[in-house]
Design a protein around this motif. Structure first.
Motif: not given
Lengths: 296, 322, 308, 325
Positions: B142-146
């Motif tokens: 769930k790392i934002p904007s991978p």
């Protein structure tokens, strides 16, 4: 170190030091070499069989005792004008070690003072001092020394001043780095909270904690200074003849390589041995006192 | 019940230092089932991390050596493999997350590079497949904007984000066992809660087995199905989490639970364990906890207790229960 | 990044000015260069004429101003001796000889230092590592000039494999280049080894191994790039050694380079040549340090990305 | 009226951000942004929050290690800004003690315990050597160490013992306020209780006030009388420890408490949800408009992004900064 720290082993080990450190060969051999060199330096007039400048034209280019044609009167042989190589080696130790001592006292003193001030005070003082240090570090010492030799004329003090001119910089850099780290430590913060004055902090808190690196650096510098003196004397910009310096002795023998190899060889070996002993000693001290300083 | 994936049997790992032998792990046994989280809880220097590194055979050489025991992963004893075979297990079968997110990423390579490298290790993926895999690893954590994070460097990220990246690297080869060594200790409370929840979610999605190493009983309760309590190189008590918190048996476990303040009731005064953990180089004879134990008897001083199973899945090493 | 470079450039410039003042004063303090032209026949007027010719009759600041404005135009003055040739020209014709010696020696020592340093660190505390340490210690302890002389003694005097001195075909290069490389090696070697050791202890190296990467990638990709940062910061010192090495090696092997030129000029008190060479070397040292700073920023992303 | 020892009024600390070739100030990091608190004599106030919340900066301001941008600190009712330099050194500083987080680094490894504990006395008083020596022994005994420890060096002690030495040093000048910066978080879990109990005993015995900086809520609850929850340089909730932990009002406090409660596997099965905040604390360089917490708040309304909530009184000694109250 990092791994043991990570696993908490640093707290487990590292409390007691083994008692047998003095039985360690990496300590004993260099210590003996340095001790011998020191005794030679201090008691040169008593130990040397001949004066360093006694010319004996009848005994010119005599090979060492163990070679054909050698004599026990000149164990390590003689040079072009019949001076005894062994005696000159012993007097050479005096020059090398006293130059080393002088230079180290001067450079360590200046470097430490500047380093502590720069590191602890920080800011512009630090910025200025460190740029000067960087330039000094990058500036080839030999150029300054040669310039000095040309301007003041070669001699003992020329060598001492020339080597010291740039020799303080490595100290300043190292000590400054240590002081910078120490400045950020909790115990210095605590001292400040208590209201301790900056001078007292530098003297009581910073200085005692840089003694180890200082000792290590100084021991390692012995070899460096001896080598630099030798290079200068070899190039003719150091200790002028007839005084015996290991460096100018090598130079004496250079043109006689094909007939008298011993003139250049023995002083070279002497330099090598003492410098190596100094470096080993420094390494040993570092391992005992402060292994994280591997890079100096 | 699902099958056992990893079984550690009577593992001994010692460090041979100039100052003496450090018995970092001194005969521990435990197992981890598929899809299960097993907690190893204990104070600093009790041997938790060394256990983890022993399983991966990444001890600092030559000081650290596995002296005895077995580490059986899916039927293979890892300790019998040669270096190359062992390497095939790392990353692909067993992976690990280290404690400090600030130092466990290489400062000179971008995040994308570091994950891609791990992804490529798996079955020689063709080049055009690498990036989607990297992004899906980042998504899993769930790392934002991978997509935008690929070109960033570690120093540009917060501690919590870095630890997620480390998690993504660890998960990128889809290992079957993950060892998490105090992954949240360096993180703030709310970020820690995020991370723990994230890992429960990852486990649900991938059915991965986890060995969770921590010193925090609260984290253990939150994360683990079963727990082993370590003290001075040994596991002194193993039980399911509920059992351990309801009916702790070993005096050390009991004392630890009483000495930690709780948020849900205000203690008048905390129980304080006397003394400090023993040096692993110089262990007391008999039971290791004996010098600090409030209920010790004579036999504890003389002989070391062995592990006894007192109920299903609950074992204790203490003379009081034998 | 731009700010970083501009600041460094300015600093280098200021440093160069400082060095030029220092050299200017030192050389002027060295005594009266008119001594060189004085003969028993010289009259007071002759000497005064020479002084005026050399610009020595003007006050010091003015002399410095002339010196520095000439310098800005690339004019380092003229030699006091012989045909009174321009110093720049003299340095120029010798420079490539020096570079032919220094560059191969530097590259050779770098490559060996890198290979041995990494090897020592990776195989730490084995016999290989001890061998590497021994090479470093030996190299640091044995005086370079002495070693060169011993090489001449062995390879030229006894075995007569290589010529002992002067420039010439390839065989003339073997001894000077290798002794100079050996002189440069230990410092670099120790730096690479110790910084490699530190890096190998780090968590990200452990992480790389956990990923299951093969050792060669762990070492040559992950560790080396980080390990190079520390030696880079010591580039200044390496450079200083390079200069020393060049002067000494040229002297031992009678190599007609800038180092020899300087020594000759020094002992004949030809001060425009000496100050010219020192200034040129100082400028080169500063320039290389600047380049290293930029390279450093390239290797260390944190500096590259700093919004300065 | 309670006996107030120290009062912080609207404390603010902004650090300039410099940028560009000329290093112009382009912005400010709002490390501490208008916080107020009171510390009563003999009581403990805890500042709680995550890293970057501003709690350490606040403590440093109290210790005079940081110059405040604005706001005032009142010590025994007197404004510190009106103190002269020598007054500060004579009257204020000796009433403070400080214990730091890491007992491994907070002591000069080259000094003996004797000199470590004595340093505040040497620097701030004119006591004779004999007086100092007996005072050091007295202090060591007070914290549960023996008189024969005085000649040892810090490395000869365990973490717990070192922290005791640190406490002894903090008490050397008989301070009325001790600043405890994460006093137990660097210690082994089994040692923490020893130190916490020691600190509580000393407080009762000498009527000390504590300012505790901590991130562990359970520790805070055990140690404190009053608690201030900080977020991005501001206090979001403030009140008596009992009340605040029993009836937390601010969503951030609730999330913190939820993260610290012991959760067993069956809690999950019974469907007891834990509050998980999304995202991270924004940069103090550009705090969000309105309520600073609204970007992560689980209960945020549309007005929260526009209006900054003031700290409002909601109970006898309970304040909260949330628009819903």
């Amino acid at each position: 170190m990092a791994t043991t720290k990570l696993m908490g082993l640093d707290k487990v080990s590292g409390v007691k030091r083994p008692k047998s450190i003095f039985l360690n060969l990496t300590f004993i051999i260099p210590a003996v070499v340095l001790l011998v060199a020191m005794i030679m330096a201090i008691f040169a007039p008593l130990l040397a069989p001949y004066p360093y400048d006694q010319i004996a034209l009848t005994d010119r280019l005599m090979p060492p005792a163990f070679m054909e044609g050698g004599s026990t009167a000149h164990i390590l042989g003689t040079d072009l004008v019949g001076r005894d190589i062994l005696s000159r080696l012993i007097y050479g130790a005096q020059i090398s070690l006293s130059v080393a001592l002088m230079v180290i006292v001067i450079t360590a003193g200046v470097g430490t003072a500047l380093g502590i001030v720069a590191g602890y005070l920080g800011g512009r003082t630090d910025g200025f001092l460190m740029r000067v240090t960087d330039i000094s570090l990058a500036f080839p010492a030999i150029l300054i020394a040669l310039l000095f030799a040309a301007t003041i004329g070669p001699g003992y003090w020329t060598v001492v001043i020339a080597i010291s001119m740039l020799g303080w910089a490595p100290y300043a850099r190292l000590i400054r780095g240590e002081a910078l780290k120490l400045r950020e430590t909790d115990f210095v913060a605590q001292a400040r909270i208590i209201g301790t004055s900056p001078v007292r902090i530098m003297v009581r808190h910073i200085f005692p904690n840089i003694i180890n690196p200082l000792i290590i650096m100084s021991t390692l510098a012995v070899g460096m200074v001896i080598l630099t003196e030798a290079v200068l004397s070899y190039l003719g910009a150091g200790i002028p003849p007839p005084a015996a310096s290991w460096g100018n002795m090598v130079n004496d023998g250079r043109s006689l390589l094909d007939v008298a190899w011993w003139i250049s060889t023995f002083p070279g070996v002497a330099i090598g041995l003492v410098v190596m002993a100094g470096n080993f000693m420094g390494d040993w001290l570092r391992d005992k006192l402060d292994p994280r300083l591997r890079q100096i | 019940m699902s099958k056992v994936l990893l079984e550690v049997e009577d593992l001994h790992t010692f460090f041979f230092t100039r100052r003496g032998v450090v018995k970092a792990v001194d005969g521990i046994s435990f197992y981890v089932r598929e899809g299960e989280t097993f907690g190893l809880v204990g104070e600093s220097a009790c041997g938790k991390t060394v256990t983890a590194l022993s399983i991966l055979r990444l001890l600092p050489e030559p000081a650290g050596r596995i002296v005895a025991g077995k580490v059986v992963f899916d039927g293979t004893n890892l300790l019998e493999l040669d270096k190359k075979e062992m390497r095939a297990y790392r990353g692909r079968e067993i992976s690990m997350i280290l404690q400090d997110p600030m130092t466990s990423l290489n400062p000179v390579y971008s995040i994308g590079d570091q994950i891609a490298e791990a992804v490529r290790m798996r079955h020689d993926l063709p080049d055009n497949m690498v990036e989607p895999e990297v992004i899906s690893a980042l998504r899993l954590l769930k790392i934002p904007s991978p997509e935008t994070i690929l070109g960033e460097y570690p120093f540009q990220m917060s501690g919590g984000m870095r630890q997620r990246v480390v998690g993504a690297i660890a998960m990128s080869c889809r290992p079957r066992l993950l060892i998490a060594d105090e992954p949240t200790t360096a993180l703030d409370a709310t970020i820690q809660a995020q991370y723990l929840a994230l890992f429960k979610d990852v486990q649900k999605k991938t059915n991965i087995s986890i060995i969770f190493i921590t010193h925090d009983f609260g984290v253990v309760a939150n994360m683990c199905h079963r727990v082993g309590v370590m003290y001075a190189g040994k596991i002194v008590e193993t039980a399911t989490t509920s059992e351990l918190f309801k009916a702790p048996k070993h005096p050390y476990t009991v004392a630890m639970m009483d000495s930690v303040p709780r948020l849900d009731h205000k203690d008048k005064r905390l129980y304080s364990i006397k003394g400090q953990p023993p040096s692993l180089m110089n262990l007391p004879p008999g039971c290791r906890f004996y010098p600090r134990c409030s209920v010790a008897t004579d036999v504890c001083r003389k002989r070391e207790p062995h592990q006894v199973e007192i109920s299903d899945g609950h074992s204790v090493s203490c003379w009081r229960v034998q | 990044m731009t700010r970083f470079i501009i600041v460094r450039l300015l600093q280098s410039f200021v440093a160069l000015i400082g060095i030029s003042v220092l050299i200017f004063l030192l050389v002027r303090a060295s005594g009266d260069p008119t001594m060189l032209y004085r003969t028993s026949m010289s009259t007071e007027e002759d000497i005064a004429r020479i002084r005026a010719n050399l610009g020595l009759d003007k006050p010091l600041p003015e002399q410095y101003w002339i010196f520095i404005t000439d310098l800005a135009q690339g004019d380092l003055g003229e030699s006091l001796l012989g045909q009174r040739r321009p110093v720049t020209e003299m340095i120029w014709e010798r420079l490539d000889n020096s570079l032919l010696l220094a560059v191969p020696a530097f590259l050779l020592s770098m490559i060996v230092a890198l290979l041995l340093g990494v090897l020592g660190a990776v195989k730490r505390d084995t016999w290989m590592d001890n061998g590497v340490k021994f090479v470093a210690i030996l190299g640091q302890a044995l005086p370079g000039f002495w070693l060169a002389i011993m090489c001449i003694l062995l390879f030229s005097v006894y075995w007569q494999i290589f010529p002992p001195s002067h420039m010439g075909d390839f065989s003339h290069y073997v001894l000077p280049v290798s002794t100079m490389a050996f002189f440069l090696l230990p410092g670099m070697l120790r730096l690479v080894r110790s910084s490699m050791l530190d890096v190998l202890d780090s968590e990200y190296i452990k992480m790389a191994r956990i990923k299951g990467l093969p050792e060669r990638i762990v070492i040559w990709k992950h560790a080396l790039r980080n390990a190079l940062i520390a030696p880079l910061t010591a580039a200044g010192m390496i450079l200083a050694m390079l200069v020393t090495g060049t002067v000494v090696t040229e002297q031992v092997f009678a190599w007609p380079g800038v180092g020899m030129l300087m020594l000759d000029a020094l002992f004949s008190r030809d001060f425009p040549v000496v100050q010219g060479i020192v200034l040129m070397v100082a400028a080169m040292v500063l320039l290389v340090n600047l380049l290293v700073d930029i390279l450093y920023a390239y290797i260390e992303p944190q500096i590259r990305y700093q919004q300065m | 009226m309670a006996d107030v020892l120290l009062e912080g009024c609207d404390l603010t600390k902004h650090y300039p951000i410099k940028k560009g070739f000329l290093q112009r100030t382009v912005g400010w990091v709002r490390a501490v942004d208008g916080i107020s608190f009171t510390i009563e004599r003999g009581k403990t106030l805890s500042l709680v929050g995550e890293s970057g919340a501003g709690k350490t900066t606040t403590a440093k301001a109290v210790l005079l290690q940081e110059k405040l941008t604005s706001g005032s600190i009142l010590f025994e009712g007197r404004d510190l800004r009106k103190f002269s330099r020598s007054q500060l050194a004579r009257e204020y500083r000796p009433s403070l003690g400080s214990v730091q987080q890491n007992p491994w680094s907070s002591m000069n490894p080259r000094m003996r315990v004797r000199d470590i504990v004595a340093e505040p006395l040497v620097v701030n008083t004119k006591k004779s050597k004999g007086q100092i020596r007996s005072r050091v022994v007295e202090l060591l005994e007070q914290v549960g160490l023996r008189a024969d420890h005085v000649d040892q060096y810090p490395h000869e002690f365990s973490g717990g013992q070192r922290q005791r030495i640190a406490v002894a040093r903090a008490l050397a000048l008989n301070p009325s306020l001790v600043i405890l910066d994460e006093p137990v978080s660097a210690l082994d879990v089994s040692i923490r209780a020893q130190i916490m109990n020691l600190l509580k005993d000393l407080q009762t015995k000498s009527n000390l006030s504590y300012l505790v900086i901590a991130h562990n809520l359970a520790t805070v609850r055990y140690m404190s009388h009053t608690v201030a929850i900080m977020y991005l340089g501001q206090i979001v909730e403030y009140g008596g420890a009992e009340e605040l932990f029993k009836r937390p009002l601010h969503p951030y406090t609730k999330a913190l408490i939820s993260a610290s409660l012991l959760r067993l596997p069956e809690d999950e099965e019974k469907g007891r949800k834990q509050i998980i905040l999304s995202g991270e604390m924004p940069s103090p360089l550009n705090p969000p408009p309105g309520c600073r917490f609204h970007t992560r708040c689980t209960e945020a309304a549309s007005t929260c992004s526009q209006e900054a909530p003031p700290l409002r009184k909601v109970g006898a000694n309970h304040y909260v900064a949330c628009l819903r109250f």
